[in-house]
Design a protein around this motif. Structure first.
Motif, mmCIF file in Angstrom:
data_model
loop_
_atom_site.group_PDB
_atom_site.id
_atom_site.type_symbol
_atom_site.label_atom_id
_atom_site.label_comp_id
_atom_site.label_asym_id
_atom_site.label_seq_id
_atom_site.Cartn_x
_atom_site.Cartn_y
_atom_site.Cartn_z
ATOM 1 N N GLN A 238 0.824 -1.210 0.000
ATOM 2 C CA GLN A 238 0.000 0.000 0.000
ATOM 3 C C GLN A 238 0.858 1.261 0.000
ATOM 4 O OE1 GLN A 238 -2.793 -1.147 -1.197
ATOM 5 N NE2 GLN A 238 -3.908 0.281 0.081
ATOM 6 N N ALA B 90 -8.438 -8.495 -1.248
ATOM 7 C CA ALA B 90 -9.027 -7.162 -1.109
ATOM 8 C C ALA B 90 -8.256 -6.148 -1.949
ATOM 9 C CB ALA B 90 -9.038 -6.739 0.356
ATOM 10 N N PRO C 248 -8.978 -7.896 -6.410
ATOM 11 C CA PRO C 248 -10.080 -8.877 -6.406
ATOM 12 C C PRO C 248 -9.870 -9.951 -7.464
ATOM 13 C CG PRO C 248 -10.921 -6.635 -6.404
ATOM 14 C CD PRO C 248 -9.443 -6.551 -6.615
ATOM 15 N N SER D 246 -12.730 -10.996 6.287
ATOM 16 C CA SER D 246 -11.707 -9.945 6.226
ATOM 17 C C SER D 246 -10.402 -10.447 6.839
ATOM 18 C CB SER D 246 -12.174 -8.694 6.973
ATOM 19 O OG SER D 246 -12.200 -8.939 8.363
ATOM 20 N N HIS E 130 -7.414 0.048 6.035
ATOM 21 C CA HIS E 130 -8.634 -0.125 5.234
ATOM 22 C C HIS E 130 -8.635 -1.483 4.532
ATOM 23 C CE1 HIS E 130 -12.023 0.806 2.688
ATOM 24 N NE2 HIS E 130 -11.283 0.478 1.628
ATOM 25 N N ILE E 131 -7.517 -1.862 3.925
ATOM 26 C CA ILE E 131 -7.441 -3.146 3.216
ATOM 27 C C ILE E 131 -7.603 -4.309 4.189
ATOM 28 C CG2 ILE E 131 -5.795 -4.690 2.023
ATOM 29 C CD1 ILE E 131 -7.214 -2.702 0.192
ATOM 30 N N ALA F 159 -6.284 -10.295 2.525
ATOM 31 C CA ALA F 159 -5.834 -8.932 2.237
ATOM 32 C C ALA F 159 -5.407 -8.783 0.782
ATOM 33 C CB ALA F 159 -4.688 -8.556 3.163
ATOM 34 N N ASP G 249 -9.344 -4.340 6.856
ATOM 35 C CA ASP G 249 -10.736 -4.386 7.318
ATOM 36 C C ASP G 249 -11.724 -4.744 6.208
ATOM 37 O OD1 ASP G 249 -10.467 -3.823 10.041
ATOM 38 O OD2 ASP G 249 -10.303 -1.669 9.653
ATOM 39 N N GLU G 250 -11.315 -4.631 4.950
ATOM 40 C CA GLU G 250 -12.245 -4.813 3.829
ATOM 41 C C GLU G 250 -12.690 -6.273 3.716
ATOM 42 O OE1 GLU G 250 -12.383 -3.929 -0.926
ATOM 43 O OE2 GLU G 250 -11.038 -2.781 0.359
ATOM 44 N N VAL G 251 -13.992 -6.422 3.452
ATOM 45 C CA VAL G 251 -14.584 -7.756 3.317
ATOM 46 C C VAL G 251 -14.944 -7.975 1.852
ATOM 47 C CG1 VAL G 251 -16.469 -9.276 4.020
ATOM 48 C CG2 VAL G 251 -15.500 -7.653 5.648
ATOM 49 N N ILE G 252 -14.428 -9.047 1.279
ATOM 50 C CA ILE G 252 -14.759 -9.441 -0.095
ATOM 51 C C ILE G 252 -15.930 -10.425 0.004
ATOM 52 C CG2 ILE G 252 -13.865 -10.677 -2.129
ATOM 53 C CD1 ILE G 252 -12.561 -8.025 -1.761
#
Length: 194
Positions: free
Chosen positions: A128, A168, A171, A148, A137-138, A165, A140-143
């Protein structure tokens, strides 16, 4: 009567020896000034004496405290949030960040869990471009269809957290054959399966 009392006291006191007079010395008639101490340079001055004090090497930071500081720096997480991921109290995280060694009886395999969290956070932090808010943020992100990275870290699965991660960040592609978005040119040959 008074004279008899002081002579009795003198007879009870041990005799003054040469050692006593050397160790205690004679009473001084004037106060002795303390020598001036100058500690501004690498060579200290104590009165007229120059004392060379070697520099003391810095004490190493304990590994767990260093990892906590790095994780918090690279994600912006609070001690409470990191403690939630590690499965300990936030006061434990603060004590360890202050330099106290983790106790196995209280925290189990905390150094191992902390190392796993750090490894995931460090790799995502580099991907990042060293941005702490983007890293958090990455993580915590849920695909859809996947948990997550933070959830996986909370469960103690750093490998699954890293894969979550990465998903995320980039994708996964839709299933199926890769197809182009441009029409086939007139002279192009088609594959046998078409």
């Amino acid at each position: 009567m008074r004279e008899r009392n002081t002579s009795a006291r003198r007879s009870m006191m041990p005799p003054v020896t040469l050692y006593d007079s050397l160790a205690l010395g004679e009473p001084l008639l004037r106060p002795v000034p303390h020598p001036a101490v100058d500690t501004r340079g690498s060579i200290w001055l104590v009165g007229d004496w120059a004392v060379d004090v070697p520099p003391s090497p810095p004490r190493p930071i304990p590994e767990a405290a260093r990892l906590i500081a790095l994780v918090r720096d690279r994600t912006g997480w609070s001690a409470r949030r990191l403690a939630e991921l590690l499965g300990v109290s936030h006061s434990t995280v603060r004590r360890i960040a202050g330099g106290q060694q983790p106790k196995a009886a209280h925290s189990g395999n905390l150094p191992l869990r902390l190392r796993g969290v750090y490894d995931v956070v460090d790799r995502i932090y580099l991907l990042q471009h060293r941005d702490p808010s983007a890293t958090a943020h990455i993580l915590d992100e849920v695909i859809p269809g996947r948990r997550s990275a933070v959830s996986e870290l909370r469960d103690g699965n750093p490998a699954a957290a890293y894969l979550a991660a990465i998903d995320a960040l980039r994708p996964p592609r839709s299933p199926g054959l890769l197809t182009g978005d441009r029409p086939k040119s007139a002279g192009a040959t088609a594959p046998l399966h078409e």
